[in-house]
Design a protein around this motif. Structure first.
Motif, PDB file in Angstrom:
ATOM      1  N   VAL A 165      14.725  13.875   2.635  1.00 51.42           N
ATOM      2  CA  VAL A 165      13.916  14.512   3.678  1.00 51.42           C
ATOM      3  C   VAL A 165      12.531  14.862   3.135  1.00 51.42           C
ATOM      4  CG1 VAL A 165      13.690  16.597   5.083  1.00 51.42           C
ATOM      5  CG2 VAL A 165      15.853  15.377   5.028  1.00 51.42           C
ATOM      6  N   SER A 166      12.481  15.345   1.904  1.00 59.45           N
ATOM      7  CA  SER A 166      11.201  15.651   1.275  1.00 59.45           C
ATOM      8  C   SER A 166      10.354  14.397   1.138  1.00 59.45           C
ATOM      9  CB  SER A 166      11.423  16.286  -0.107  1.00 59.45           C
ATOM     10  OG  SER A 166      12.149  17.496  -0.009  1.00 59.45           O
ATOM     11  N   GLY A 167      10.993  13.307   0.706  1.00 56.69           N
ATOM     12  CA  GLY A 167      10.272  12.048   0.580  1.00 56.69           C
ATOM     13  C   GLY A 167       9.766  11.535   1.912  1.00 56.69           C
ATOM     14  N   VAL A 221       0.107   0.329   9.834  1.00 54.89           N
ATOM     15  CA  VAL A 221       0.488   1.728   9.603  1.00 54.89           C
ATOM     16  C   VAL A 221       1.998   1.854   9.460  1.00 54.89           C
ATOM     17  CG1 VAL A 221       0.542   4.036  10.630  1.00 54.89           C
ATOM     18  CG2 VAL A 221      -1.550   2.671  10.740  1.00 54.89           C
ATOM     19  N   LEU A 222       2.750   1.161  10.323  1.00 56.53           N
ATOM     20  CA  LEU A 222       4.208   1.190  10.244  1.00 56.53           C
ATOM     21  C   LEU A 222       4.689   0.640   8.900  1.00 56.53           C
ATOM     22  CD1 LEU A 222       6.980   1.628  11.571  1.00 56.53           C
ATOM     23  CD2 LEU A 222       6.792  -0.683  12.534  1.00 56.53           C
ATOM     24  N   SER A 223       4.044  -0.407   8.430  1.00 55.10           N
ATOM     25  CA  SER A 223       4.411  -1.006   7.142  1.00 55.10           C
ATOM     26  C   SER A 223       4.113  -0.042   5.995  1.00 55.10           C
ATOM     27  CB  SER A 223       3.662  -2.321   6.934  1.00 55.10           C
ATOM     28  OG  SER A 223       3.970  -3.250   7.948  1.00 55.10           O
ATOM     29  N   VAL A 224       3.011   0.681   6.092  1.00 52.13           N
ATOM     30  CA  VAL A 224       2.669   1.678   5.072  1.00 52.13           C
ATOM     31  C   VAL A 224       3.746   2.762   5.017  1.00 52.13           C
ATOM     32  CG1 VAL A 224       1.070   3.548   4.496  1.00 52.13           C
ATOM     33  CG2 VAL A 224       0.181   1.306   5.130  1.00 52.13           C
ATOM     34  N   PHE A 225       4.144   3.240   6.195  1.00 47.19           N
ATOM     35  CA  PHE A 225       5.189   4.272   6.252  1.00 47.19           C
ATOM     36  C   PHE A 225       6.491   3.760   5.644  1.00 47.19           C
ATOM     37  CE2 PHE A 225       8.949   5.901   8.462  1.00 47.19           C
ATOM     38  CZ  PHE A 225       8.837   7.255   8.180  1.00 47.19           C
ATOM     39  N   LEU A 226       6.890   2.549   6.008  1.00 47.48           N
ATOM     40  CA  LEU A 226       8.132   1.972   5.500  1.00 47.48           C
ATOM     41  C   LEU A 226       8.072   1.756   3.986  1.00 47.48           C
ATOM     42  CD1 LEU A 226       8.962  -0.629   8.301  1.00 47.48           C
ATOM     43  CD2 LEU A 226      10.033   1.598   7.905  1.00 47.48           C
ATOM     44  N   GLY A 227       6.907   1.327   3.482  1.00 43.92           N
ATOM     45  CA  GLY A 227       6.754   1.139   2.043  1.00 43.92           C
ATOM     46  C   GLY A 227       6.877   2.443   1.291  1.00 43.92           C
ATOM     47  N   SER A 228       6.243   3.495   1.818  1.00 47.03           N
ATOM     48  CA  SER A 228       6.334   4.812   1.202  1.00 47.03           C
ATOM     49  C   SER A 228       7.762   5.342   1.269  1.00 47.03           C
ATOM     50  CB  SER A 228       5.374   5.785   1.902  1.00 47.03           C
ATOM     51  OG  SER A 228       5.442   7.071   1.328  1.00 47.03           O
ATOM     52  N   ALA A 229       8.396   5.217   2.449  1.00 50.11           N
ATOM     53  CA  ALA A 229       9.777   5.688   2.607  1.00 50.11           C
ATOM     54  C   ALA A 229      10.726   4.932   1.682  1.00 50.11           C
ATOM     55  CB  ALA A 229      10.211   5.528   4.069  1.00 50.11           C
ATOM     56  N   LEU A 230      10.482   3.642   1.494  1.00 50.10           N
ATOM     57  CA  LEU A 230      11.317   2.839   0.600  1.00 50.10           C
ATOM     58  C   LEU A 230      11.264   3.372  -0.816  1.00 50.10           C
ATOM     59  CD1 LEU A 230      13.059   0.348  -0.007  1.00 50.10           C
ATOM     60  CD2 LEU A 230      10.944  -0.971  -0.278  1.00 50.10           C
ATOM     61  N   TRP A 231      10.069   3.727  -1.271  1.00 52.23           N
ATOM     62  CA  TRP A 231       9.937   4.267  -2.620  1.00 52.23           C
ATOM     63  C   TRP A 231      10.736   5.565  -2.779  1.00 52.23           C
ATOM     64  CZ3 TRP A 231       9.242   3.813  -7.523  1.00 52.23           C
ATOM     65  CH2 TRP A 231       9.012   4.964  -8.296  1.00 52.23           C
ATOM     66  N   TRP A 232      10.610   6.461  -1.798  1.00 51.13           N
ATOM     67  CA  TRP A 232      11.313   7.741  -1.904  1.00 51.13           C
ATOM     68  C   TRP A 232      12.820   7.546  -1.843  1.00 51.13           C
ATOM     69  CZ3 TRP A 232       8.384  10.905  -4.105  1.00 51.13           C
ATOM     70  CH2 TRP A 232       7.023  10.980  -3.803  1.00 51.13           C
ATOM     71  N   ALA A 233      13.280   6.574  -1.056  1.00 54.51           N
ATOM     72  CA  ALA A 233      14.713   6.288  -0.991  1.00 54.51           C
ATOM     73  C   ALA A 233      15.220   5.781  -2.339  1.00 54.51           C
ATOM     74  CB  ALA A 233      14.992   5.266   0.109  1.00 54.51           C
ATOM     75  N   ILE A 234      14.443   4.912  -2.962  1.00 50.67           N
ATOM     76  CA  ILE A 234      14.814   4.390  -4.279  1.00 50.67           C
ATOM     77  C   ILE A 234      14.845   5.506  -5.317  1.00 50.67           C
ATOM     78  CG2 ILE A 234      14.073   2.899  -6.183  1.00 50.67           C
ATOM     79  CD1 ILE A 234      12.915   0.998  -4.073  1.00 50.67           C
ATOM     80  N   GLY A 237       6.549  13.987  -6.203  1.00 50.51           N
ATOM     81  CA  GLY A 237       7.623  13.366  -6.960  1.00 50.51           C
ATOM     82  C   GLY A 237       8.473  14.393  -7.681  1.00 50.51           C
ATOM     83  N   VAL A 238       7.813  15.386  -8.285  1.00 48.93           N
ATOM     84  CA  VAL A 238       8.536  16.452  -8.980  1.00 48.93           C
ATOM     85  C   VAL A 238       9.417  17.220  -8.001  1.00 48.93           C
ATOM     86  CG1 VAL A 238       8.278  18.608 -10.259  1.00 48.93           C
ATOM     87  CG2 VAL A 238       6.789  16.680 -10.779  1.00 48.93           C
ATOM     88  N   LEU A 239       8.860  17.530  -6.817  1.00 45.52           N
ATOM     89  CA  LEU A 239       9.622  18.252  -5.804  1.00 45.52           C
ATOM     90  C   LEU A 239      10.860  17.464  -5.364  1.00 45.52           C
ATOM     91  CD1 LEU A 239       7.116  19.893  -3.269  1.00 45.52           C
ATOM     92  CD2 LEU A 239       8.837  21.033  -4.675  1.00 45.52           C
ATOM     93  N   CYS A 240      10.677  16.176  -5.102  1.00 49.99           N
ATOM     94  CA  CYS A 240      11.795  15.350  -4.648  1.00 49.99           C
ATOM     95  C   CYS A 240      12.888  15.247  -5.692  1.00 49.99           C
ATOM     96  CB  CYS A 240      11.290  13.950  -4.274  1.00 49.99           C
ATOM     97  SG  CYS A 240      10.372  13.893  -2.730  1.00 49.99           S
ATOM     98  N   VAL A 268       0.837  -1.201   0.000  1.00 49.46           N
ATOM     99  CA  VAL A 268       0.000   0.000   0.000  1.00 49.46           C
ATOM    100  C   VAL A 268       0.873   1.252   0.000  1.00 49.46           C
ATOM    101  CG1 VAL A 268      -1.631   1.376   1.358  1.00 49.46           C
ATOM    102  CG2 VAL A 268      -1.997  -1.076   1.078  1.00 49.46           C
ATOM    103  N   GLY A 269       1.909   1.274   0.851  1.00 44.01           N
ATOM    104  CA  GLY A 269       2.802   2.427   0.908  1.00 44.01           C
ATOM    105  C   GLY A 269       3.472   2.706  -0.419  1.00 44.01           C
ATOM    106  N   LEU A 270       3.954   1.647  -1.065  1.00 46.04           N
ATOM    107  CA  LEU A 270       4.584   1.796  -2.379  1.00 46.04           C
ATOM    108  C   LEU A 270       3.583   2.264  -3.422  1.00 46.04           C
ATOM    109  CD1 LEU A 270       6.835  -1.400  -2.412  1.00 46.04           C
ATOM    110  CD2 LEU A 270       7.656   0.949  -2.614  1.00 46.04           C
ATOM    111  N   ALA A 271       2.372   1.689  -3.395  1.00 45.91           N
ATOM    112  CA  ALA A 271       1.352   2.018  -4.397  1.00 45.91           C
ATOM    113  C   ALA A 271       0.893   3.461  -4.272  1.00 45.91           C
ATOM    114  CB  ALA A 271       0.157   1.073  -4.258  1.00 45.91           C
ATOM    115  N   ILE A 272       0.780   3.954  -3.044  1.00 43.46           N
ATOM    116  CA  ILE A 272       0.340   5.337  -2.832  1.00 43.46           C
ATOM    117  C   ILE A 272       1.427   6.326  -3.228  1.00 43.46           C
ATOM    118  CG2 ILE A 272      -0.332   7.027  -1.077  1.00 43.46           C
ATOM    119  CD1 ILE A 272      -2.557   5.113  -1.722  1.00 43.46           C
ATOM    120  N   ALA A 273       2.685   5.991  -2.943  1.00 41.22           N
ATOM    121  CA  ALA A 273       3.790   6.930  -3.172  1.00 41.22           C
ATOM    122  C   ALA A 273       4.289   6.941  -4.616  1.00 41.22           C
ATOM    123  CB  ALA A 273       4.951   6.594  -2.234  1.00 41.22           C
TER     124      ALA A 273
END
Length: 206
Positions: free
Chosen positions: A41-43, A151-164, A24-27, A12-17
């Motif tokens: 940090v933006s991500g 919720v923690l998994s959602v955050f980690l999934g989203s953060a993973l996408w931004w890190a990538i 995405g443009v900002l990052c 879910v985190g990856l799919a939303i992010a």
């Protein structure tokens, strides 16, 4: 059950992010012009907002979700205006390689702006609610332990996408000169303003 729930949360985190939007443009722009730390940090700001919306869906906070949906027109106006302002500032900003050494105050500004922009998108809570129901996970709303894990998994999934994303974009940072940075600022500014106008238009239509 817990492993499956964590996997669903990460998905879910990856799919939303993942969809490319104003965040995405900002990052991408901040990574190229200010460095990987600014982009990351933006991500993380966006991931934090995703986590907040995940809390609303995961813990069944229907009062807050209903309020957000009812005030979606106002949120779109505020978010749209902020995007237009941010786009204009980005368009007219002068490129500088020295900004790669981002200060703590700039970190907080980068983080806060993406938190704010993500939170002002009422479609995010609707997406979380729809995905949440689609995964058949509504029963964990009565189990705070499982809800927290989700919720923690959602955050980690989203953060993973931004890190990538930031790591990938950062590979090209050393190949960018001041002329390229000028065009990146202009193109990013136009795109952000366009997203802002779309948000304002959707508020008028609704």
């Amino acid at each position: 059950m817990d492993i499956a729930l964590m996997f669903n949360g990460l998905t879910v985190g990856l799919a939303i992010a993942a969809p490319v939007g104003p965040i995405g443009v900002l990052c991408i722009r901040r990574t190229l012009t200010q460095g990987k730390i600014a982009g990351l940090v933006s991500g993380l700001g966006a991931a934090t907002a995703d986590g907040i919306y995940g809390c609303i869906a995961g813990f069944g906070l229907t009062v807050i979700s209903t309020l957000l949906v009812e005030q979606q027109t106002l949120l779109r106006v505020v978010g749209g205006l902020f995007l237009c302002y941010l786009g204009w500032q980005t368009f007219r900003s002068s490129p500088s390689k020295t900004s790669a050494k981002i200060k703590d105050t700039n970190c907080w500004s980068a983080y806060g702006s993406t938190v704010f922009l993500t939170l002002t998108n009422p479609l995010t809570i609707l997406s979380f609610t729809a995905i949440f129901a689609g995964l058949g996970a509504t029963e964990i709303q009565n189990n705070y332990g499982l809800a927290f894990l989700f919720v923690l998994s959602v955050f980690l999934g989203s953060a993973l996408w931004w890190a990538i994303l930031v790591t990938t974009v950062g590979l090209f940072q050393n190949q960018i000169n001041s002329r390229h940075l000028s065009w990146i600022n202009r193109i990013s500014g136009v795109i952000l303003v366009a997203f802002g106008i779309i948000a304002l238009s959707s508020a008028i239509v609704t």
